[in-house]
Design an enzyme around this catalytic site. Structure first.
Site, PDB file in Angstrom:
ATOM      1  N   HIS A 143      -7.625 -22.713 -23.068  1.00  0.00           N
ATOM      2  CA  HIS A 143      -8.689 -23.283 -23.906  1.00  0.00           C
ATOM      3  C   HIS A 143      -7.956 -23.667 -25.184  1.00  0.00           C
ATOM      4  O   HIS A 143      -8.821 -24.206 -26.274  1.00  0.00           O
ATOM      5  CB  HIS A 143      -9.190 -21.897 -24.234  1.00  0.00           C
ATOM      6  CG  HIS A 143     -10.364 -21.164 -25.418  1.00  0.00           C
ATOM      7  ND1 HIS A 143      -9.771 -20.985 -26.611  1.00  0.00           N
ATOM      8  CD2 HIS A 143     -11.168 -21.247 -25.498  1.00  0.00           C
ATOM      9  CE1 HIS A 143     -10.606 -20.876 -27.094  1.00  0.00           C
ATOM     10  NE2 HIS A 143     -12.181 -21.490 -27.064  1.00  0.00           N
ATOM     11  N   GLU A 151      -8.237 -27.222 -25.170  1.00  0.00           N
ATOM     12  CA  GLU A 151      -9.534 -27.751 -25.717  1.00  0.00           C
ATOM     13  C   GLU A 151      -9.502 -28.059 -26.627  1.00  0.00           C
ATOM     14  O   GLU A 151     -10.014 -28.481 -27.766  1.00  0.00           O
ATOM     15  CB  GLU A 151     -10.465 -26.663 -25.210  1.00  0.00           C
ATOM     16  CG  GLU A 151     -11.631 -27.155 -25.291  1.00  0.00           C
ATOM     17  CD  GLU A 151     -12.723 -25.914 -25.192  1.00  0.00           C
ATOM     18  OE1 GLU A 151     -13.529 -25.786 -26.138  1.00  0.00           O
ATOM     19  OE2 GLU A 151     -12.204 -24.832 -24.444  1.00  0.00           O
ATOM     20  N   HIS A 152      -9.276 -27.063 -28.176  1.00  0.00           N
ATOM     21  CA  HIS A 152      -9.687 -27.207 -29.911  1.00  0.00           C
ATOM     22  C   HIS A 152      -8.497 -27.887 -30.154  1.00  0.00           C
ATOM     23  O   HIS A 152      -8.950 -28.964 -30.550  1.00  0.00           O
ATOM     24  CB  HIS A 152      -8.910 -25.435 -30.462  1.00  0.00           C
ATOM     25  CG  HIS A 152     -10.416 -24.552 -29.942  1.00  0.00           C
ATOM     26  ND1 HIS A 152     -10.618 -23.951 -31.165  1.00  0.00           N
ATOM     27  CD2 HIS A 152     -10.998 -23.864 -29.075  1.00  0.00           C
ATOM     28  CE1 HIS A 152     -11.544 -23.163 -30.575  1.00  0.00           C
ATOM     29  NE2 HIS A 152     -11.662 -22.972 -29.748  1.00  0.00           N
ATOM     30  N   GLU A 206     -11.686 -16.475 -33.454  1.00  0.00           N
ATOM     31  CA  GLU A 206     -12.696 -16.077 -32.394  1.00  0.00           C
ATOM     32  C   GLU A 206     -12.777 -15.269 -31.199  1.00  0.00           C
ATOM     33  O   GLU A 206     -13.759 -14.349 -30.427  1.00  0.00           O
ATOM     34  CB  GLU A 206     -12.576 -17.688 -31.277  1.00  0.00           C
ATOM     35  CG  GLU A 206     -13.519 -17.662 -30.570  1.00  0.00           C
ATOM     36  CD  GLU A 206     -13.424 -19.168 -29.709  1.00  0.00           C
ATOM     37  OE1 GLU A 206     -14.498 -19.245 -28.277  1.00  0.00           O
ATOM     38  OE2 GLU A 206     -13.020 -19.918 -29.904  1.00  0.00           O
TER      39      GLU A 206
END
Length: 444
Positions: free
Chosen positions: A67, A70-71, A147
């Site tokens: 993840h 991904e950012h 997040e």
């Protein structure tokens, strides 16, 4: 070589008078898989790039790196500035995003069909030319930690789900949260992200899905132009996952958090996933979830606990068939005022036992069949959803044929199949039962 598929007659009948999907597949010389789904009703295209690498493929101790990467893919490349891809998509009237799951990471853009060449050029660029800086790492590490704070740390139910999943999967990486454990996220480094990128973000580990107002030959030409020159990763490992051992004993936990507004009991079971050429059990589990805990007005749990006895204020069941490895099935009950969690759990267990012991009402079966037929039909109107369906399936071990056979398989499910899969899956020895409460006093 093109391979073109259309929905089989059985599948078309299962979803009603919808337009048949024309799906064409081919492979590039570097090992990249390409899927083209034609839909010429609007001059729009969805361009999706799926990598067979999700959080369950992360190295131990680096939870969250999939993840995190991904950012980072929205940062600069050798030819694009940070954020430029999204800015160009927006300037062209489109939308873009990305998402990470246990089994894949995907990036997509939805734009006018004549912008496909531009999308491929930019997506291919960030597959091979990502440029990271220490500042990028520090910034995005703070972003993903925030997040997690917003979505998990500030949500007691999300924290409870993490604990339940960690207990359910004793050996598999599905027990580790996709976003990562906070203490490991804090230590993610540029080297961690770069190593994951260099190994997994390669054409022979990717599936390109293009859906919309396109012709297969034109998509192939563009894919060869933009993705074809990127070299395959020679050291791409076999996709090995730790397997769950036989589970011989039920696990139980009590999660206490003063922010819990409504106490509830929930139980998760290991359950089979959809497999290539073997989707019948998964289809039966879709029915089981709906019949046991779908609508409060028609499901077994809803009718018995919320209306007949008023034991519960909420009840439900759920199952996700989409998973590369063993999935899960859950049931939940929130007790009414004056009903203890132990009483609610006992009532839940009685409903499950009665469901397994008694015949299934054929009228209820038809209700579920009709709902699923409608759902499958409506899904054909969503080009982005169709692209998502194929991409997720192919990264999770299914084939185009499996995707197209699924509607007919759902319609063919029988009561005997549901009873058989219920008896096998709803086994307390392969389950985790959790009480989620605000105070210790409620845990009785």
């Amino acid at each position: 070589m093109f391979r073109t598929f259309a929905l089989t007659l059985a599948a078309m009948a299962a979803v009603g008078p919808a337009v048949a999907q024309e799906v064409t597949t081919f492979d590039l010389d570097n090992g990249m898989d390409v899927v083209v789904i034609e839909d010429h009703r609007a001059p729009v295209v969805v361009h999706m790039l799926w990598y067979r690498a999700g959080s369950a493929d992360e190295p131990p101790g680096q939870s969250g790196v999939a993840h995190f990467l991904e950012h980072l893919l929205f940062k600069a490349t050798d030819t694009m500035a940070a954020g430029e891809l999204s800015q160009v998509v927006a300037a062209n009237g489109g939308s873009d995003n990305a998402f990470t799951s246990y089994d894949y990471t995907a990036y997509y853009q939805r734009v006018a069909a004549d912008r496909l060449d531009l999308m491929m050029r930019m997506e291919a660029d960030r597959m091979n030319n990502l440029r990271l800086t220490p500042e990028d790492i520090d910034t995005e590490r703070r972003v993903i930690l925030e997040e997690r704070n917003q979505r998990t740390e500030n949500d007691p139910n999300a924290l409870a789900r993490e604990q339940i999943r960690a207990a359910l999967y004793m050996n598999h990486r599905y027990g580790v949260p996709i976003i990562g454990w906070k203490h490991e996220m804090e230590d993610l480094s540029q080297e961690d992200a770069r190593d994951f990128y260099d190994l997994y973000y390669s054409p022979n580990n990717a599936i390109l899905v293009v859906a919309g107002d396109v012709e297969p030959e034109a998509v192939l030409a563009l894919a060869r132009e933009h993705y074809g020159p990127i070299p395959a990763e020679p050291d791409l490992p076999e996709r090995f996952r730790p397997k769950e051992p036989p589970q011989l004993a039920e696990r139980r936990l009590t999660f206490v958090d003063p922010r819990v507004s409504q106490a509830y009991v929930t139980r998760s079971y290991l359950a089979p996933e959809r497999d290539a050429g073997a989707q019948d059990e998964a289809a039966a589990l879709v029915y089981l979830a709906e019949l046991l805990g779908g609508s409060s007005f028609t499901s077994a749990l809803g009718k018995a606990l919320q209306f007949d006895t008023q034991t519960a204020v909420f009840s439900g069941a759920g199952y996700d068939p989409m998973s590369l490895d063993t999935s899960s099935f859950y049931v939940s009950v929130a007790p009414a005022a004056g009903v203890s969690l132990s009483e609610a759990e006992a009532a839940m267990d009685q409903v499950i036992a009665d469901f397994i012991a008694n015949p299934i009402d054929e009228a209820q079966m038809e209700r579920v069949r009709t709902q699923l037929r409608a759902s499958e039909t409506y899904a054909l109107d969503n080009v982005e959803g169709i692209a998502n369906r194929y991409g997720a399936a192919l990264t999770q071990g299914l084939t185009v044929e499996d995707v197209q056979a699924w509607p007919a398989i759902l319609q063919a499910v029988t009561a005997d199949q549901i009873k058989a899969v219920a008896a096998r899956v709803l086994d307390r020895r392969q389950s985790v039962t959790a009480w989620v409460v605000a105070t210790e006093a409620e845990a009785k």
